[in-house]
Design an enzyme around this catalytic site. Structure first.
Site, PDB file in Angstrom:
ATOM      1  CE  LYS A   1      10.505  16.110  19.589  1.00  0.00           C
ATOM      2  NZ  LYS A   1      10.617  17.293  18.736  1.00  0.00           N
TER       3      LYS A   1
ATOM      4  NE  ARG B   1      -1.995  -0.324   6.079  1.00  0.00           N
ATOM      5  CZ  ARG B   1      -1.642  -1.269   5.452  1.00  0.00           C
ATOM      6  NH1 ARG B   1      -0.474  -2.168   5.666  1.00  0.00           N
ATOM      7  NH2 ARG B   1      -2.282  -1.492   4.270  1.00  0.00           N
TER       8      ARG B   1
ATOM      9  CG  HIS C   1      -6.857  -2.095   2.952  1.00  0.00           C
ATOM     10  ND1 HIS C   1      -6.420  -1.078   2.194  1.00  0.00           N
ATOM     11  CD2 HIS C   1      -5.565  -2.865   3.051  1.00  0.00           C
ATOM     12  CE1 HIS C   1      -5.140  -1.123   1.897  1.00  0.00           C
ATOM     13  NE2 HIS C   1      -4.584  -2.282   2.436  1.00  0.00           N
TER      14      HIS C   1
ATOM     15  CB  THR D   1      -0.883   0.019   1.334  1.00  0.00           C
ATOM     16  OG1 THR D   1      -1.519  -1.308   1.255  1.00  0.00           O
ATOM     17  CG2 THR D   1      -1.860   1.125   1.153  1.00  0.00           C
TER      18      THR D   1
HETATM   19  N1   CP Z   1      -2.312  -5.407   0.686  1.00  0.00           N
HETATM   20  C1   CP Z   1      -1.692  -4.760   1.655  1.00  0.00           C
HETATM   21  O1   CP Z   1      -2.272  -3.794   2.250  1.00  0.00           O
HETATM   22  O2   CP Z   1      -0.382  -5.012   1.816  1.00  0.00           O
HETATM   23  P1   CP Z   1       0.628  -4.217   2.858  1.00  0.00           P
HETATM   24  O3   CP Z   1       0.094  -4.401   4.285  1.00  0.00           O
HETATM   25  O4   CP Z   1       2.052  -4.770   2.344  1.00  0.00           O
HETATM   26  O5   CP Z   1       0.298  -2.655   2.495  1.00  0.00           O
END
Ligand code: CP
Length: 309
Positions: free
Chosen positions: A85, A106, A134, A57
């Site tokens: 901090k 994320r 996601h 991602t």
């Molecule tokens: N598919 C996916 O989210 O992979 P990563 O966790 O490597 O981003």
């Protein structure tokens, strides 16, 4: 390209996007891959804030931005930031907002991206929030399925593995619900699809069957979507030890598959698909990872207004 005004400012949950928006994103990713449109992101900066680890991602968003002439600010973990901090999540975001044109985030906490979208003025993209959603993965999954099957409509889709903690399958089930799929949910009881996702599918008239063994459903499937057991989301490590290795897809497992059945996996994998399967014509997961770049180019350029109609 169809003439379409994308309505959503953010991409936080698949439930926020309607079929017209999904179609437009898939169509745009295809046009970008085929070179029919070339979004121009020169002068634009994407902040990629990864509070949780990522390979695909994170790097595919960065690659997407760079391929369009834009730039990316990359945060991989909070170790080198003032979060250490004691700076708050929202103060961190409000600061980085001053340095960028879009925020990709994320975070391990469910709802973190939604919160970001509520406190920021910029477009926010959810790159995964805990075990919840996601959506950009689901969008690249839609694009992958459209490429392999020529349609998204009326397909038989098996979702296999950790359907409880696997955020990709929550988003994908809700995305595909716009295309009248028939689902097979394959998991141990402890890892079954959450009730709220099943209730949403039922309300939308989508048929699903829950099973614990994969072999009997293989001949039915157009797509087998395999997921990792999400060790990091288990409260009790003993549950993970009991359930890891629940499904290991090998060449024997897929002997009875339809000729064009494709195996997708969001990756990373641990042991749920053997390496021998990689050279099978059914394996599509590394192509799927490549498709992430085209879809993320589409997402970034649409949300930042870089598509020339
Ligand atoms: N598919 C996916 O989210 O992979 P990563 O966790 O490597 O981003």
């Amino acid at each position: 390209m169809s003439d379409y005004s994308f309505k959503s400012k953010h991409i936080i949950s698949m439930r926020d996007l309607d079929r017209a928006e999904l179609d437009y994103l898939v169509e745009t990713a295809g046009a970008i891959e085929e070179g029919r449109i070339k979004p121009d992101m020169r002068g634009k900066i994407a902040a990629l804030l990864f509070f949780e680890p990522s390979t695909r991602t994170c790097f595919s968003f960065e690659s997407a931005m760079k391929r369009m002439g834009g730039e990316a600010l990359l945060m991989k973990g909070t170790g080198a930031t003032s979060v250490k901090k004691g700076e708050s999540f929202t103060d961190t975001l409000k600061t980085i907002e001053r340095y960028s044109d879009i925020i990709v985030i994320r975070h391990a906490i469910e709802g973190a991206a939604r919160l970001a979208s509520e406190v920021l003025q910029l477009p926010v993209v959810n790159a995964g929030d805990g075990a919840n959603q996601h959506p950009t993965q689901a969008l690249l999954d839609l694009y992958s399925i459209k490429k392999t099957h020529g349609t998204l409509d009326n397909l038989k889709i098996g979702l296999v593995g950790d359907l409880r903690f696997g955020r990709t399958v929550h988003s994908l089930a809700q995305a595909l619900a716009s295309y009248n799929p028939e689902f097979y949910f394959v998991s141990p009881g402890f890892l079954e699809m959450p009730a709220h996702i099943k209730a949403d599918l039922t309300a939308r008239g989508i048929k699903y069957t829950e099973v614990s063994e994969v072999e009997p459903v293989v001949p039915e499937l157009d797509i087998m979507y395999v997921t990792r057991i999400q060790r990091e989301r288990f409260a009790d490590p003993e549950d993970y030890e009991r359930l890891k290795g629940s499904y290991i897809i090998d060449l024997k497992t897929i002997e009875g598959a339809k000729k064009n059945m494709k195996i997708l996996h969001p990756l990373p994998r641990v042991d749920e698909i053997t390496v021998a399967v990689d050279s099978s014509p059914h394996a599509y997961y590394f192509d799927q990872a490549e498709n992430g770049v085209y879809m993320r180019q589409a997402i970034l350029s649409i949300l930042m207004g870089g598509i020339q109609k």
